[in-house]
Design a protein around this motif. Structure first.
Motif, PDB file in Angstrom:
ATOM      1  N   ARG A 189     -20.270 -68.569  97.864  1.00  0.00           N
ATOM      2  CA  ARG A 189     -19.013 -68.872  96.880  1.00  0.00           C
ATOM      3  C   ARG A 189     -19.342 -69.404  95.626  1.00  0.00           C
ATOM      4  O   ARG A 189     -18.415 -69.328  94.666  1.00  0.00           O
ATOM      5  N   ILE A 190     -20.349 -70.309  95.836  1.00  0.00           N
ATOM      6  CA  ILE A 190     -20.723 -71.033  94.524  1.00  0.00           C
ATOM      7  C   ILE A 190     -21.303 -70.181  93.565  1.00  0.00           C
ATOM      8  O   ILE A 190     -20.992 -70.039  92.356  1.00  0.00           O
ATOM      9  N   ILE A 191     -22.097 -69.152  93.798  1.00  0.00           N
ATOM     10  CA  ILE A 191     -22.714 -68.468  93.090  1.00  0.00           C
ATOM     11  C   ILE A 191     -21.629 -67.383  92.522  1.00  0.00           C
ATOM     12  O   ILE A 191     -21.950 -67.083  91.271  1.00  0.00           O
ATOM     13  N   PHE A 192     -20.812 -67.066  93.341  1.00  0.00           N
ATOM     14  CA  PHE A 192     -19.847 -66.080  92.713  1.00  0.00           C
ATOM     15  C   PHE A 192     -18.897 -66.894  91.713  1.00  0.00           C
ATOM     16  O   PHE A 192     -18.711 -66.298  90.488  1.00  0.00           O
ATOM     17  N   LEU A 193     -18.536 -68.205  91.962  1.00  0.00           N
ATOM     18  CA  LEU A 193     -17.608 -68.869  90.861  1.00  0.00           C
ATOM     19  C   LEU A 193     -18.625 -68.928  89.658  1.00  0.00           C
ATOM     20  O   LEU A 193     -18.384 -68.757  88.491  1.00  0.00           O
ATOM     21  N   ILE A 194     -19.995 -69.406  89.697  1.00  0.00           N
ATOM     22  CA  ILE A 194     -20.815 -69.650  88.573  1.00  0.00           C
ATOM     23  C   ILE A 194     -20.969 -68.077  87.805  1.00  0.00           C
ATOM     24  O   ILE A 194     -21.096 -68.159  86.573  1.00  0.00           O
ATOM     25  N   GLY A 195     -21.134 -67.077  88.513  1.00  0.00           N
ATOM     26  CA  GLY A 195     -21.190 -65.799  87.958  1.00  0.00           C
ATOM     27  C   GLY A 195     -19.869 -65.446  87.172  1.00  0.00           C
ATOM     28  O   GLY A 195     -19.955 -64.942  86.138  1.00  0.00           O
ATOM     29  N   LEU A 196     -18.893 -65.806  87.638  1.00  0.00           N
ATOM     30  CA  LEU A 196     -17.689 -65.630  86.774  1.00  0.00           C
ATOM     31  C   LEU A 196     -17.736 -66.462  85.662  1.00  0.00           C
ATOM     32  O   LEU A 196     -17.043 -65.696  84.382  1.00  0.00           O
ATOM     33  N   THR A 197     -18.122 -67.438  85.646  1.00  0.00           N
ATOM     34  CA  THR A 197     -17.989 -68.277  84.361  1.00  0.00           C
ATOM     35  C   THR A 197     -19.288 -68.173  83.449  1.00  0.00           C
ATOM     36  O   THR A 197     -19.562 -68.924  82.502  1.00  0.00           O
ATOM     37  N   GLY A 198     -20.000 -67.194  83.496  1.00  0.00           N
ATOM     38  CA  GLY A 198     -21.138 -66.865  82.597  1.00  0.00           C
ATOM     39  C   GLY A 198     -22.489 -68.237  82.575  1.00  0.00           C
ATOM     40  O   GLY A 198     -22.871 -68.318  81.764  1.00  0.00           O
TER      41      GLY A 198
ATOM     42  N   GLN B  27     -38.191 -82.430  76.012  1.00  0.00           N
ATOM     43  CA  GLN B  27     -39.300 -83.400  75.844  1.00  0.00           C
ATOM     44  C   GLN B  27     -40.475 -83.249  77.244  1.00  0.00           C
ATOM     45  O   GLN B  27     -41.571 -83.622  77.131  1.00  0.00           O
ATOM     46  N   GLU B  28     -40.115 -81.956  78.294  1.00  0.00           N
ATOM     47  CA  GLU B  28     -41.087 -81.821  79.014  1.00  0.00           C
ATOM     48  C   GLU B  28     -41.680 -80.577  78.915  1.00  0.00           C
ATOM     49  O   GLU B  28     -42.290 -80.180  79.618  1.00  0.00           O
ATOM     50  N   ALA B  29     -41.412 -79.862  77.577  1.00  0.00           N
ATOM     51  CA  ALA B  29     -41.944 -78.732  77.279  1.00  0.00           C
ATOM     52  C   ALA B  29     -41.486 -77.530  78.199  1.00  0.00           C
ATOM     53  O   ALA B  29     -42.241 -76.737  78.492  1.00  0.00           O
ATOM     54  N   ARG B  30     -40.351 -77.592  79.020  1.00  0.00           N
ATOM     55  CA  ARG B  30     -39.629 -76.783  79.431  1.00  0.00           C
ATOM     56  C   ARG B  30     -39.048 -75.548  78.896  1.00  0.00           C
ATOM     57  O   ARG B  30     -37.713 -75.684  78.855  1.00  0.00           O
ATOM     58  N   ASP B  31     -39.807 -75.007  77.894  1.00  0.00           N
ATOM     59  CA  ASP B  31     -38.746 -74.476  76.931  1.00  0.00           C
ATOM     60  C   ASP B  31     -38.246 -73.104  77.308  1.00  0.00           C
ATOM     61  O   ASP B  31     -37.127 -72.403  76.631  1.00  0.00           O
ATOM     62  N   ILE B  32     -38.551 -72.499  78.270  1.00  0.00           N
ATOM     63  CA  ILE B  32     -37.883 -71.188  79.112  1.00  0.00           C
ATOM     64  C   ILE B  32     -36.548 -71.826  79.257  1.00  0.00           C
ATOM     65  O   ILE B  32     -35.476 -70.973  78.945  1.00  0.00           O
ATOM     66  N   GLU B  33     -36.334 -72.863  80.251  1.00  0.00           N
ATOM     67  CA  GLU B  33     -35.270 -73.521  80.452  1.00  0.00           C
ATOM     68  C   GLU B  33     -34.408 -73.654  79.439  1.00  0.00           C
ATOM     69  O   GLU B  33     -33.157 -73.552  79.647  1.00  0.00           O
ATOM     70  N   ALA B  34     -34.894 -74.402  78.485  1.00  0.00           N
ATOM     71  CA  ALA B  34     -34.271 -74.934  77.298  1.00  0.00           C
ATOM     72  C   ALA B  34     -33.498 -73.545  76.545  1.00  0.00           C
ATOM     73  O   ALA B  34     -32.654 -73.587  76.046  1.00  0.00           O
ATOM     74  N   ARG B  35     -34.383 -72.515  76.490  1.00  0.00           N
ATOM     75  CA  ARG B  35     -34.064 -71.262  75.809  1.00  0.00           C
ATOM     76  C   ARG B  35     -32.550 -70.735  76.484  1.00  0.00           C
ATOM     77  O   ARG B  35     -31.985 -69.930  75.786  1.00  0.00           O
TER      78      ARG B  35
ATOM     79  N   VAL C  28     -29.944 -72.195  75.054  1.00  0.00           N
ATOM     80  CA  VAL C  28     -29.638 -71.902  73.633  1.00  0.00           C
ATOM     81  C   VAL C  28     -29.014 -70.517  73.535  1.00  0.00           C
ATOM     82  O   VAL C  28     -28.060 -70.505  72.969  1.00  0.00           O
ATOM     83  N   ASP C  29     -29.343 -69.569  74.607  1.00  0.00           N
ATOM     84  CA  ASP C  29     -28.929 -68.257  74.770  1.00  0.00           C
ATOM     85  C   ASP C  29     -27.410 -68.535  75.035  1.00  0.00           C
ATOM     86  O   ASP C  29     -26.383 -67.572  74.480  1.00  0.00           O
ATOM     87  N   PHE C  30     -27.059 -69.429  75.950  1.00  0.00           N
ATOM     88  CA  PHE C  30     -25.740 -69.579  76.465  1.00  0.00           C
ATOM     89  C   PHE C  30     -24.594 -69.879  75.291  1.00  0.00           C
ATOM     90  O   PHE C  30     -23.503 -69.535  75.083  1.00  0.00           O
ATOM     91  N   ALA C  31     -25.102 -71.076  74.638  1.00  0.00           N
ATOM     92  CA  ALA C  31     -24.409 -71.695  73.826  1.00  0.00           C
ATOM     93  C   ALA C  31     -24.239 -70.716  72.765  1.00  0.00           C
ATOM     94  O   ALA C  31     -23.136 -70.793  71.924  1.00  0.00           O
TER      95      ALA C  31
ATOM     96  N   ALA D 169     -22.318 -80.005  70.004  1.00  0.00           N
ATOM     97  CA  ALA D 169     -23.524 -79.301  70.946  1.00  0.00           C
ATOM     98  C   ALA D 169     -23.726 -78.039  70.441  1.00  0.00           C
ATOM     99  O   ALA D 169     -24.737 -77.572  70.299  1.00  0.00           O
ATOM    100  N   LEU D 170     -22.610 -77.234  69.904  1.00  0.00           N
ATOM    101  CA  LEU D 170     -22.905 -75.794  69.381  1.00  0.00           C
ATOM    102  C   LEU D 170     -23.753 -75.848  68.143  1.00  0.00           C
ATOM    103  O   LEU D 170     -24.427 -74.859  67.901  1.00  0.00           O
ATOM    104  N   ALA D 171     -23.676 -76.699  67.573  1.00  0.00           N
ATOM    105  CA  ALA D 171     -24.598 -77.107  66.260  1.00  0.00           C
ATOM    106  C   ALA D 171     -25.970 -77.546  66.663  1.00  0.00           C
ATOM    107  O   ALA D 171     -27.091 -77.095  66.099  1.00  0.00           O
ATOM    108  N   ALA D 172     -25.973 -78.700  67.500  1.00  0.00           N
ATOM    109  CA  ALA D 172     -27.299 -79.284  67.914  1.00  0.00           C
ATOM    110  C   ALA D 172     -28.133 -78.516  68.847  1.00  0.00           C
ATOM    111  O   ALA D 172     -29.496 -78.385  68.508  1.00  0.00           O
ATOM    112  N   ILE D 173     -27.589 -77.684  69.783  1.00  0.00           N
ATOM    113  CA  ILE D 173     -28.457 -77.056  70.398  1.00  0.00           C
ATOM    114  C   ILE D 173     -29.634 -75.988  70.048  1.00  0.00           C
ATOM    115  O   ILE D 173     -30.731 -76.080  70.297  1.00  0.00           O
ATOM    116  N   PRO D 174     -29.061 -75.327  69.270  1.00  0.00           N
ATOM    117  CA  PRO D 174     -30.038 -74.249  68.495  1.00  0.00           C
ATOM    118  C   PRO D 174     -31.067 -74.912  67.494  1.00  0.00           C
ATOM    119  O   PRO D 174     -32.139 -74.594  67.403  1.00  0.00           O
ATOM    120  N   THR D 175     -30.494 -76.085  66.964  1.00  0.00           N
ATOM    121  CA  THR D 175     -31.196 -76.535  65.862  1.00  0.00           C
ATOM    122  C   THR D 175     -32.338 -77.458  66.692  1.00  0.00           C
ATOM    123  O   THR D 175     -33.569 -77.484  66.126  1.00  0.00           O
TER     124      THR D 175
END
Length: 576
Positions: free
Chosen positions: A7-16, A319-327, A330-333, A350-356
């Motif tokens: 049910r949690i996964i369904f909820l999160i799927g609905l909200t992108g 800061q942890e160089a976890r660039d895949i997770e950060a990306r 970015v894509d969601f934003a 946030a919408l300006a800061a995240i990709p920059t």
């Protein structure tokens, strides 16, 4: 309550949701507003016994800044007991956000109407009358005739100081009358903190420390009170006090109600101390709670609280160089076109800061130079936030040889600064001035004017250190002192560069660029001991990295060489 993982996964799927499924905790997820491990809030009122517990729950959510849901509860209490004056007090409190942005004209009208109802109901006790009187003073105090410097919060500029001071004075009288009343003392401490937030020119942060002294005593009496621990974090959310706030942040992290802001707030301390895993966890929970609440209310817009948490989360990943997770963030934003509230300050930031940030933190200057400015209505209300993306263009183009393009971006930043007319946003105008100076310095450096560029960056770095980071931001966009260190390294001044990077790390501990810069400068200066120390810290901090950054290859090579060197000496000594 959501009792099954599917049910949690369904909820999160609905909200992108942008998160991978393995990030989802399949344990029972609380409903938005669930009190979790929070201790009991005791706020006795003279209303019907049947509404006492719900009123106390509304107060607990008020302490956690879940204003919308608290208002629903107080409204329900008023419907069940139409003569309950304190229910109207509660409604009026939800329209004023003491250390957030002030009420809009419509919110001010709604708050005044509620407090007028409370006064007219003839409250049942003197204590209740005093609570209502204090809030009435806030709503009906005149604003100052002359403009004054405005304090800042993570949701934007706070309200006029005179109103807050008048309210605190009234609450102080209530505190003196009821010295043993826990909620009276807590609300008074919060009023003192609000005065601190509204007082921009107090470098000593005297009101924040005054509030903290009250709250520390209260915390010993009730270690799980949601307001006391929450407000302590706000009191200590400054570089020089962050360590004092760690115990409160760690406690609140485990007891905070399932409320977006409450779950996010410990990360203000974690981020200031370079505790990136803890910041990621806090902001993941906050973002999930925001999405769950939006789904509960059938909203199709992205919650501003979610975007605020994601900005902090992306910053921590980087800061942890976890660039895949950060990306993924970015894509969601990049898909967001509508926010709730519609033109909310923290969401726009946030919408300006995240990709920059994503481009800056990875030294991806080519991407920074070509950042897209999303077509959003937010920029007309907050032109200085669009300027953050132009800062990306300016630095990116300066670093990739497009000097004319960099100058055009700086000129556009100036236009956007001048378009910011509201004095409440003077902080951002001042910061934009410094960012324009930084970008101009890199253009000058590229044109061979190295000494001029160094001096410009030094002046801007000194000013940025004094200005400090805004609460909406997890950290400065590549602190200018780090930029100064980078330029000093480029011109061969390694010792001077090391000093600058180390000074930056005192303000922003654990930053990837700060640690790497300090290590590289120490290495080039022949300071192998400090180089090893910084490289080792960076290696430990990036164990979850996908290994995509060139800097990490150098870190591994340096540490491997350092490990081999003692072994080689041991072999040589044994042969002798």
């Amino acid at each position: 309550m959501f009792r099954h993982c599917h049910r949690i996964i369904f909820l999160i799927g609905l909200t992108g949701c942008f998160l991978a499924l393995d990030d989802i905790n399949c344990a029972t997820a609380p409903e938005p507003g669930d009190m979790r491990g929070v201790g009991k809030v005791e706020f006795p009122i003279s209303c019907a016994p049947a509404v006492q517990s719900e009123f106390a729950r509304g107060v607990a959510l008020l302490h956690s800044f879940f204003y919308e849901e608290a208002r629903r509860i107080f409204t329900a209490v008023a419907e069940r007991d139409p003569k309950c004056a304190m229910a109207q007090w509660g409604i009026a409190m939800t329209w004023w956000h003491p250390i957030w942005t002030p009420p809009t004209p419509d919110e001010m009208s709604a708050g005044k109407a509620a407090i007028e109802k409370a006064k007219a109901m003839n409250p049942g006790t003197e204590r209740e009358r005093e609570f209502i009187r204090a809030l009435n003073i806030y709503y009906n105090s005149p604003d100052a005739r002359t403009a004054a410097a405005v304090g800042q919060s993570c949701h934007g500029p706070v309200g006029p100081r005179d109103r807050v001071v008048a309210y605190e004075t009234a609450m102080r009288q209530l505190r003196d009358k009821y010295p043993d009343d826990f909620e009276v003392q807590t609300f008074h401490a919060f009023a003192v903190l609000a005065v601190g937030y509204a007082t921009l020119d107090d470098a000593t942060l005297s009101k924040q420390l005054e509030a903290a002294a009250i709250l520390e005593k209260l915390w010993k009496q009730n270690p799980k009170h949601p307001g006391v621990v929450h407000y302590l974090i706000h009191c200590y959310d400054y570089p020089q006090f962050a360590q004092r706030g760690l115990a409160a942040a760690q406690t609140y992290d485990s007891i905070a109600p399932w409320v977006p802001h409450a779950l996010h707030m410990p990360s203000h301390i974690f981020t200031r101390l370079g505790m990136w895993d803890e910041s990621v966890a806090a902001n993941r929970a906050s973002a999930e709670a925001s999405r769950a609440y939006a789904a509960m209310r059938h909203r199709d817009a992205t919650e501003a609280e979610e975007l605020h948490a994601l900005d902090y989360m992306a910053y921590s990943y980087l800061q942890e160089a976890r660039d895949i997770e950060a990306r993924k963030i970015v894509d969601f934003a990049g898909t967001v076109r509508k926010t709730n509230p519609e033109l909310e300050f923290s969401g726009a930031y946030a919408l300006a800061a995240i990709p920059t940030r994503y481009a800056f933190e990875r030294n991806d200057w080519a991407s920074a130079a070509t950042l897209t400015v999303p077509k959003l209505p937010h920029w007309s209300s907050f032109p200085f936030m669009e300027a953050l993306i132009e800062y990306g263009h300016a630095l990116g183009r300066a670093h990739t040889g497009d000097h004319d393009g960099a100058r055009k971006s700086i000129a556009r930043m100036r236009e956007l600064r001048d378009a910011t007319k509201d004095p409440k946003f003077d902080y951002f105008k001042r910061h934009l001035d410094l960012q324009m100076q930084a970008a101009s310095a890199w253009v000058a450096a590229a044109e061979g004017k190295k000494n001029e560029a160094i001096e410009t960056l030094r002046r801007a770095a000194d000013a940025e250190d004094i200005l400090g980071k805004h609460p909406v931001s997890p950290g400065a966009f590549v602190p200018i002192r780090e930029q100064l260190g980078t330029l000093l390294l480029e011109v061969g001044q390694a010792k001077e560069a090391q000093r600058e990077f180390e000074a930056a790390l005192k303000i922003y501990p654990g930053r990837f660029r700060g640690l790497y810069g300090a290590a590289l400068a120490a290495e080039q200066a022949g300071d192998k001991q400090n180089a090893s120390r910084y490289y080792a810290k960076l290696a430990a901090q990036t164990t979850k990295s996908g290994g995509s950054r060139d800097e990490l290859n150098h870190v591994r090579e340096f540490l491997a060489a350092q490990t081999k060197a003692p072994n080689s000496r041991d072999v040589a000594n044994s042969r002798k």
